[in-house]
Design a protein around this motif. Structure first.
Motif, PDB file in Angstrom:
ATOM      1  N   ARG A   1      34.244 -42.998  11.655  1.00 46.10           N
ATOM      2  CA  ARG A   1      34.029 -42.955  10.207  1.00 46.10           C
ATOM      3  C   ARG A   1      33.499 -44.299   9.699  1.00 46.10           C
ATOM      4  O   ARG A   1      32.628 -44.339   8.822  1.00 46.10           O
ATOM      5  CB  ARG A   1      35.341 -42.611   9.489  1.00 46.10           C
ATOM      6  CG  ARG A   1      35.789 -41.180   9.707  1.00 46.10           C
ATOM      7  CD  ARG A   1      37.087 -40.919   8.951  1.00 46.10           C
ATOM      8  NE  ARG A   1      37.962 -40.041   9.726  1.00 46.10           N
ATOM      9  CZ  ARG A   1      39.272 -40.020   9.615  1.00 46.10           C
ATOM     10  NH1 ARG A   1      39.885 -40.864   8.796  1.00 46.10           N
ATOM     11  NH2 ARG A   1      39.996 -39.185  10.339  1.00 46.10           N
ATOM     12  N   LEU A   2      34.012 -45.397  10.252  1.00 49.25           N
ATOM     13  CA  LEU A   2      33.540 -46.707   9.815  1.00 49.25           C
ATOM     14  C   LEU A   2      32.070 -46.897  10.175  1.00 49.25           C
ATOM     15  O   LEU A   2      31.288 -47.413   9.370  1.00 49.25           O
ATOM     16  CB  LEU A   2      34.381 -47.821  10.443  1.00 49.25           C
ATOM     17  CG  LEU A   2      33.963 -49.243  10.044  1.00 49.25           C
ATOM     18  CD1 LEU A   2      34.115 -49.459   8.543  1.00 49.25           C
ATOM     19  CD2 LEU A   2      34.755 -50.281  10.820  1.00 49.25           C
ATOM     20  N   MET A   3      31.680 -46.479  11.370  1.00 49.09           N
ATOM     21  CA  MET A   3      30.282 -46.625  11.760  1.00 49.09           C
ATOM     22  C   MET A   3      29.379 -45.756  10.893  1.00 49.09           C
ATOM     23  O   MET A   3      28.256 -46.159  10.558  1.00 49.09           O
ATOM     24  CB  MET A   3      30.100 -46.273  13.241  1.00 49.09           C
ATOM     25  CG  MET A   3      30.709 -47.289  14.207  1.00 49.09           C
ATOM     26  SD  MET A   3      30.255 -49.010  13.845  1.00 49.09           S
ATOM     27  CE  MET A   3      28.469 -48.926  13.896  1.00 49.09           C
ATOM     28  N   ALA A   4      29.858 -44.572  10.503  1.00 51.57           N
ATOM     29  CA  ALA A   4      29.073 -43.724   9.600  1.00 51.57           C
ATOM     30  C   ALA A   4      28.897 -44.418   8.252  1.00 51.57           C
ATOM     31  O   ALA A   4      27.818 -44.369   7.648  1.00 51.57           O
ATOM     32  CB  ALA A   4      29.764 -42.375   9.417  1.00 51.57           C
ATOM     33  N   PHE A   5      29.949 -45.086   7.798  1.00 52.87           N
ATOM     34  CA  PHE A   5      29.870 -45.840   6.542  1.00 52.87           C
ATOM     35  C   PHE A   5      28.869 -46.987   6.670  1.00 52.87           C
ATOM     36  O   PHE A   5      28.024 -47.190   5.786  1.00 52.87           O
ATOM     37  CB  PHE A   5      31.257 -46.390   6.184  1.00 52.87           C
ATOM     38  CG  PHE A   5      31.270 -47.342   5.024  1.00 52.87           C
ATOM     39  CD1 PHE A   5      31.343 -46.873   3.726  1.00 52.87           C
ATOM     40  CD2 PHE A   5      31.192 -48.715   5.232  1.00 52.87           C
ATOM     41  CE1 PHE A   5      31.336 -47.752   2.643  1.00 52.87           C
ATOM     42  CE2 PHE A   5      31.197 -49.607   4.172  1.00 52.87           C
ATOM     43  CZ  PHE A   5      31.264 -49.115   2.871  1.00 52.87           C
TER      44      PHE A   5
ATOM     45  N   LEU B   1      32.177 -48.162  -2.894  1.00 52.28           N
ATOM     46  CA  LEU B   1      32.419 -48.859  -1.634  1.00 52.28           C
ATOM     47  C   LEU B   1      33.889 -48.734  -1.239  1.00 52.28           C
ATOM     48  O   LEU B   1      34.210 -48.471  -0.074  1.00 52.28           O
ATOM     49  CB  LEU B   1      32.034 -50.331  -1.762  1.00 52.28           C
ATOM     50  CG  LEU B   1      30.536 -50.643  -1.864  1.00 52.28           C
ATOM     51  CD1 LEU B   1      30.325 -52.124  -2.127  1.00 52.28           C
ATOM     52  CD2 LEU B   1      29.808 -50.224  -0.593  1.00 52.28           C
ATOM     53  N   HIS B   2      34.797 -48.930  -2.192  1.00 50.30           N
ATOM     54  CA  HIS B   2      36.223 -48.782  -1.912  1.00 50.30           C
ATOM     55  C   HIS B   2      36.545 -47.364  -1.444  1.00 50.30           C
ATOM     56  O   HIS B   2      37.269 -47.176  -0.461  1.00 50.30           O
ATOM     57  CB  HIS B   2      37.044 -49.126  -3.159  1.00 50.30           C
ATOM     58  CG  HIS B   2      37.438 -50.560  -3.239  1.00 50.30           C
ATOM     59  ND1 HIS B   2      38.423 -51.104  -2.449  1.00 50.30           N
ATOM     60  CD2 HIS B   2      36.967 -51.579  -4.011  1.00 50.30           C
ATOM     61  CE1 HIS B   2      38.561 -52.388  -2.733  1.00 50.30           C
ATOM     62  NE2 HIS B   2      37.674 -52.707  -3.668  1.00 50.30           N
ATOM     63  N   ASP B   3      35.999 -46.378  -2.150  1.00 50.25           N
ATOM     64  CA  ASP B   3      36.265 -44.984  -1.779  1.00 50.25           C
ATOM     65  C   ASP B   3      35.755 -44.681  -0.374  1.00 50.25           C
ATOM     66  O   ASP B   3      36.410 -44.003   0.415  1.00 50.25           O
ATOM     67  CB  ASP B   3      35.609 -44.035  -2.785  1.00 50.25           C
ATOM     68  CG  ASP B   3      36.288 -44.079  -4.152  1.00 50.25           C
ATOM     69  OD1 ASP B   3      37.417 -44.605  -4.229  1.00 50.25           O
ATOM     70  OD2 ASP B   3      35.677 -43.602  -5.126  1.00 50.25           O
ATOM     71  N   GLY B   4      34.565 -45.206  -0.072  1.00 54.44           N
ATOM     72  CA  GLY B   4      33.986 -44.964   1.247  1.00 54.44           C
ATOM     73  C   GLY B   4      34.833 -45.545   2.360  1.00 54.44           C
ATOM     74  O   GLY B   4      35.028 -44.917   3.407  1.00 54.44           O
ATOM     75  N   LEU B   5      35.351 -46.746   2.145  1.00 56.94           N
ATOM     76  CA  LEU B   5      36.191 -47.377   3.166  1.00 56.94           C
ATOM     77  C   LEU B   5      37.577 -46.740   3.233  1.00 56.94           C
ATOM     78  O   LEU B   5      38.174 -46.665   4.310  1.00 56.94           O
ATOM     79  CB  LEU B   5      36.302 -48.875   2.894  1.00 56.94           C
ATOM     80  CG  LEU B   5      35.040 -49.677   3.218  1.00 56.94           C
ATOM     81  CD1 LEU B   5      35.158 -51.114   2.725  1.00 56.94           C
ATOM     82  CD2 LEU B   5      34.760 -49.663   4.722  1.00 56.94           C
ATOM     83  N   GLN B   6      38.081 -46.281   2.108  1.00 57.71           N
ATOM     84  CA  GLN B   6      39.371 -45.584   2.112  1.00 57.71           C
ATOM     85  C   GLN B   6      39.310 -44.355   3.007  1.00 57.71           C
ATOM     86  O   GLN B   6      40.262 -44.024   3.716  1.00 57.71           O
ATOM     87  CB  GLN B   6      39.760 -45.162   0.689  1.00 57.71           C
ATOM     88  CG  GLN B   6      40.172 -46.306  -0.228  1.00 57.71           C
ATOM     89  CD  GLN B   6      41.566 -46.842   0.072  1.00 57.71           C
ATOM     90  OE1 GLN B   6      42.281 -46.315   0.910  1.00 57.71           O
ATOM     91  NE2 GLN B   6      41.942 -47.910  -0.615  1.00 57.71           N
ATOM     92  N   GLU B   7      38.161 -43.689   2.996  1.00 57.59           N
ATOM     93  CA  GLU B   7      37.990 -42.485   3.819  1.00 57.59           C
ATOM     94  C   GLU B   7      37.876 -42.808   5.304  1.00 57.59           C
ATOM     95  O   GLU B   7      37.937 -41.911   6.146  1.00 57.59           O
ATOM     96  CB  GLU B   7      36.755 -41.722   3.354  1.00 57.59           C
ATOM     97  CG  GLU B   7      36.897 -41.139   1.945  1.00 57.59           C
ATOM     98  CD  GLU B   7      35.621 -40.469   1.468  1.00 57.59           C
ATOM     99  OE1 GLU B   7      34.637 -40.468   2.257  1.00 57.59           O
ATOM    100  OE2 GLU B   7      35.608 -39.956   0.346  1.00 57.59           O
ATOM    101  N   CYS B   8      37.702 -44.093   5.626  1.00 60.47           N
ATOM    102  CA  CYS B   8      37.601 -44.498   7.031  1.00 60.47           C
ATOM    103  C   CYS B   8      38.962 -44.789   7.651  1.00 60.47           C
ATOM    104  O   CYS B   8      39.056 -45.050   8.853  1.00 60.47           O
ATOM    105  CB  CYS B   8      36.727 -45.750   7.155  1.00 60.47           C
ATOM    106  SG  CYS B   8      35.010 -45.521   6.665  1.00 60.47           S
TER     107      CYS B   8
END
Length: 344
Positions: free
Chosen positions: A247-251, A315-322
């Motif tokens: 998930r982090l790499m997708a972000f 950005l916060h939401d995207g990283l929270q999903e990781c």
């Protein structure tokens, strides 16, 4: 402890765009960071080198020729080795390219360097707002240079009107999709956009001798009033919950427009990969560096994201999903995407 790496920033732009002015501004506002400069003049009289003399901590000036014309990386490596040696205590290296340089070749040479103490810090392309049309006509390759830049600085923006500036920003954004384009005057880019300024302790500040930076600060602050300047945002993210590598790499692979730098540490918590992964990203460049956690260091992800016009909440939401509360369930191939960006 993670091996300290010195970012190497390439400062490019055609003749008269304001590269030396920008470099001088960085030197004056380094915040205590030690800057090593490679000034690449084209011609016998090294005007650029003389204009930064006395302001830089360690400088190698290359005269009468273009650095990017070197056949291989050996020449550049010599200068980078000199500036990156521990005794020099340099925090960042800035290569001011000749106005006739080919920035893509400089980037290639930095990435090909075998010096493990340095890391690519990005290409900053300086564009003269007042002379953009004329420069583009003389040098059609300007479009390509802007297109490969990690950060585009639209310098001398105070010399054109609002409508012309807006149109020029649209043009540059089209040439460099996803890259931040910063309108500035007098080369005033916040150094925090390019490198981490060394913290200064107040009690040391009170007793130390005045520096070049101190002497210029009052004058610059006065002159800065009423001029355009480069606005940028810094967004922090901290998580004690491990991160899912896929998930982090997708972000990271879908980084939003205007996000210029990402730095910090990542905690994956996956069996065989429980060490600290230092993350360094600038533009499209991405690298992870694994190292042991310190004895008292918390196992947590700590990231700082820097850019212009970025959406902090997104950005916060995207990283929270990781986040991944159960890293022990990850399959054996989950780290492959991360390991692609670990230097062998």
């Amino acid at each position: 402890m993670a091996k300290r790496q010195i970012p190497v920033v390439v400062l490019a732009g055609f003749l008269g765009s304001g590269k030396t002015t920008l470099l001088n501004h960085l030197l004056r506002h380094s915040g205590g960071s030690r800057i090593g400069a490679v000034v690449n003049d084209f011609g016998k009289i090294e005007i650029d080198a003389m204009s930064v003399a006395g302001q830089v901590d360690s400088m190698v000036s290359l005269g009468n020729g273009c650095l990017c014309c070197a056949v291989d990386t050996s020449e550049l490596d010599t200068f980078l080795d000199k500036l990156a040696r521990p005794a020099a205590r340099i925090d960042v290296i800035v290569i001011e390219a000749s106005g006739l340089a080919e920035p893509q070749e400089l980037i290639r040479m930095i990435l090909a360097s075998e010096n493990e103490s340095i890391v690519y810090g990005g290409l900053v392309e300086v564009v003269d707002a007042a002379e953009f049309t004329a420069t583009r006509a003389r040098h059609p390759e300007l479009d390509r240079h802007v297109g490969i830049a990690d950060l585009v600085v639209l310098n001398k923006s105070d010399r054109i009107g609002d409508e012309e500036r807006a149109a020029l920003l649209d043009t540059l954004t089209g040439l460099a999709p996803g890259r931040p384009v910063l309108p500035v005057s007098h080369g005033r880019v916040d150094p925090g956009m390019l490198f981490d300024r060394a913290p200064r302790e107040e009690h040391v500040e009170a007793i130390r001798q005045l520096s070049f930076e101190d002497l210029c600060r009052e004058e610059d602050d006065h002159d800065h009033h009423g001029h355009l300047h480069a606005a940028y945002e810094s967004v922090e993210f901290v998580s004690e919950t491990p991160m899912n590598p896929r998930r982090l790499m997708a972000f990271l692979d879908s980084r939003p427009k205007g996000l210029y730098r990402i730095k910090g540490f990542v905690h994956f918590g996956i069996a065989g990969h429980r060490q600290k992964y230092t993350l360094h990203a600038v533009g499209d460049f991405l690298r992870f560096h694994p190292s042991p956690w310190g004895r008292s260091e918390p196992r947590a992800t700590q990231l700082v994201m820097i850019g212009s016009g970025i959406d902090a909440a997104a950005l916060h939401d995207g990283l929270q999903e990781c986040k991944d509360p159960a890293p022990q369930d990850a399959d054996e191939h989950s780290m492959w995407g991360v390991l692609r960006y670990v230097r062998p």
